[in-house]
Design a protein around this motif. Sequence first.
Motif, mmCIF file in Angstrom:
data_model
loop_
_atom_site.group_PDB
_atom_site.id
_atom_site.type_symbol
_atom_site.label_atom_id
_atom_site.label_comp_id
_atom_site.label_asym_id
_atom_site.label_seq_id
_atom_site.Cartn_x
_atom_site.Cartn_y
_atom_site.Cartn_z
ATOM 1 N N LEU A 32 0.812 -1.220 0.000
ATOM 2 C CA LEU A 32 0.000 0.000 0.000
ATOM 3 C C LEU A 32 0.847 1.273 0.000
ATOM 4 N N ARG A 33 2.159 1.124 0.155
ATOM 5 C CA ARG A 33 3.088 2.267 0.071
ATOM 6 C C ARG A 33 2.571 3.462 0.896
ATOM 7 N N GLY A 34 2.141 3.157 2.099
ATOM 8 C CA GLY A 34 1.469 4.170 2.912
ATOM 9 C C GLY A 34 2.313 5.358 3.291
ATOM 10 N N LEU A 84 -4.505 -12.806 3.018
ATOM 11 C CA LEU A 84 -4.354 -11.503 2.387
ATOM 12 C C LEU A 84 -3.343 -10.681 3.192
ATOM 13 N N VAL A 85 -2.240 -10.305 2.562
ATOM 14 C CA VAL A 85 -1.218 -9.486 3.213
ATOM 15 C C VAL A 85 -1.319 -8.067 2.669
ATOM 16 N N LEU A 86 -1.680 -7.127 3.540
ATOM 17 C CA LEU A 86 -1.773 -5.718 3.174
ATOM 18 C C LEU A 86 -0.608 -5.008 3.843
ATOM 19 N N ASP A 87 0.400 -4.716 3.052
ATOM 20 C CA ASP A 87 1.680 -4.264 3.582
ATOM 21 C C ASP A 87 1.806 -2.745 3.562
ATOM 22 N N ASN A 88 2.422 -2.214 4.646
ATOM 23 C CA ASN A 88 2.841 -0.809 4.652
ATOM 24 C C ASN A 88 1.651 0.148 4.587
ATOM 25 N N ALA A 89 0.691 -0.048 5.465
ATOM 26 C CA ALA A 89 -0.482 0.821 5.522
ATOM 27 C C ALA A 89 -0.246 1.968 6.492
ATOM 28 N N SER A 90 -0.647 3.162 6.103
ATOM 29 C CA SER A 90 -0.474 4.325 6.982
ATOM 30 C C SER A 90 -1.807 4.845 7.504
ATOM 31 N N ASP A 91 -2.910 4.357 6.961
ATOM 32 C CA ASP A 91 -4.223 4.865 7.340
ATOM 33 C C ASP A 91 -5.231 3.730 7.212
ATOM 34 N N PRO A 92 -6.097 3.548 8.215
ATOM 35 C CA PRO A 92 -7.116 2.489 8.110
ATOM 36 C C PRO A 92 -7.960 2.601 6.850
ATOM 37 N N THR A 110 0.608 -4.727 7.884
ATOM 38 C CA THR A 110 1.787 -4.116 8.512
ATOM 39 C C THR A 110 1.662 -2.599 8.426
ATOM 40 N N SER A 111 2.140 -1.928 9.485
ATOM 41 C CA SER A 111 2.002 -0.474 9.554
ATOM 42 C C SER A 111 2.967 0.085 10.586
ATOM 43 N N ARG A 112 3.332 1.347 10.420
ATOM 44 C CA ARG A 112 4.100 2.048 11.444
ATOM 45 C C ARG A 112 3.178 2.659 12.503
ATOM 46 N N ASP A 113 1.883 2.657 12.238
ATOM 47 C CA ASP A 113 0.915 3.266 13.145
ATOM 48 C C ASP A 113 0.092 2.188 13.827
ATOM 49 N N ARG A 114 -0.190 2.420 15.093
ATOM 50 C CA ARG A 114 -0.946 1.444 15.885
ATOM 51 C C ARG A 114 -2.424 1.836 15.876
ATOM 52 N N PRO A 115 -3.303 1.050 15.228
ATOM 53 C CA PRO A 115 -4.726 1.413 15.131
ATOM 54 C C PRO A 115 -5.509 0.984 16.374
#
Length: 637
Positions: A32-34, A84-92, A110-115
């Motif tokens: 997702l190149r978040g 389903l692997v959704l990689d590098n998400a920055s926003d829900p 995967t994300s740098r942000d904790r939802p």
Amino acid sequence: MGGIGKTALAVEAAHRACKKGWFPGGTLFVDLRGYDDDPVTADQAVLALLDALGVRDGDLPPTADRQYDAYRALLAERRDRMLLVLDNASDPAQYLPLLPGTDHHRVLITSRDRPDALPVRLIDLETLAPDDSVALVTRALHDTDERDERPAREPDALRELADLCGHLPLALQIAAGMLRRRRHRDIASLVADIRETGDATAVLDRGSPGTDLYGRSLALRPVLETSYRRLPPGQARLLRLLCLAPGAETGTEAIAALADLDTGSVLSLLEDLAARHLVTPVGNGDGTASAVRWRSHDLVRVFGAGVVAGDAGLWEEGEAARERVLGFYVRWTDAADDRLRWLPGMAEPERFGDRGQALAWLDGERAGLVAAVGWGREERFADTAVQLAQRLAVYLDWRRYSDDRIAVAEAAQEAAQLVGHRLGEAIAWGNLGNALRAADRAGEAIDAHSRARDLFRAAGDRHGEAMTWGNLGNALREVGRAGEAIDALTRARDLFQATGDRHDEARALSNLGGVLGEAGRAEEAIEALSRARFLFQAAGDRHREGRAWHNLGSALREVGRVEEAIEAYGKDLEICREFEDWYGEGQTLNNLALAHKAAHRPAEARAAWLQSADAYTRADAPAEATQARAWAAEQLE
């Protein structure tokens, strides 16, 4: 955080799961190149997912809503479970529309942000353990050339390199690539390059070998910059300032002072930064939110400090923040020091109701306090750093932190000299001498105390001169110069008597009694120690009264008055336990054992040595504990 290895872990986990047959329907992967400038939207991602599921060109529904319907329908129809692997998400918003409409399939994001607001299972990734960091670099080198002997030849350099990389997988991966390229140079050369610049990100990015297995650029600074740029202004400001804090871990109150915010506001911002994995909470102190400590990764600290240094306005903001936190430290260290020095009749110190509270606060902030004194080498902070160092002396002595005592005293001496603070310099030399003597460097301590004495004398400070004569006498005693020690301690006693300082006179007498006893002048020693004990009792100084009882017991034992010695040691033992002075208890029990041995009571001697070993263990003094157990064992022979 960025570079922690989220994608690598997700892909490895997916491969292993598929190998075990958990997902017979296969896997779908979308980057997702978040954190790129142009992140992938959910609408774009669903097209890629439909294409992977065989829906493309003329089969594609014409609208986004119908595309999502088709996507979920296809997943619902699939009887074989998929991953389903959704990689590098920055926003829900990037991944919520992509979740299957059934719980039959599994999704890994995967994300740098904790939802935290979403009901999903969260797995936080930390940096690697030191041994794993070393293993990662070693394996990376051996995968390229199994004959590469550098990891085995330079284990210390490799461990230091891992430390400088902050045990961050991305940094370690880049370092391994650089070492492959520099195959004719040793690991220590890369360590030296990083040490010289003081910025691992600059060295590693400059020598980065290119891209990783996923086609992504291997560079640290862009990863940190993208995380920083996405922060709202308040969070970005706090992160910058936190990177300037003197210690790697900082308490909430100290951060509030740094940022000039109230504790509640700064706590909310810190929690937001923690959700973005840019800071990490460490413990919870006394159970209250304000007592939580916070740590930022070493590479984040270097990055943040670089952002501040590169902008004149941010630099001045940072300097003002450092002044505030230094002032905060001085205020509360002063209060804690007052509590540690408190005697009956003195005013009650601010904040800390007892010694335990003062020690707990100092223990929690110790790393930051010691580092903050080092700021005194900059003229802007020198005076305040000198004050802070003076207020740390009793605490560091009590906890027996010899290395910190020496570092603080040396930094204070340089700071005082920088601004021409002669009395401050004299006090620093005196504290340095005490620290050196505690570290078994009595010869150097004598030089330091001599400098302190000359500075106090030149300033006309008789009390300071008297204190230094006493310290000098203790150092001379350590190197066996008993006659000179007696002269120095006698001068200290006489000066204290002349100034009417009965409490410090007692300290001089207690030390004088000890060296008189060692010099064979037992009756004089007993007289001096009895007087010291009386003066300490009159002043209400229970802890030093205990030390006087201890020294008196040793003097009595030397002249064969063993039963009186045992009684004196018992008095000191009671006081040591009252103050939880485990090291002092160990010393007293050791001498009590010697007294029992002299009285031909081996069972009592053995019991005292075993108790001494337990006390030394509580005091984190393993060598002394081992020796005490050995002496206890001898009583069975």
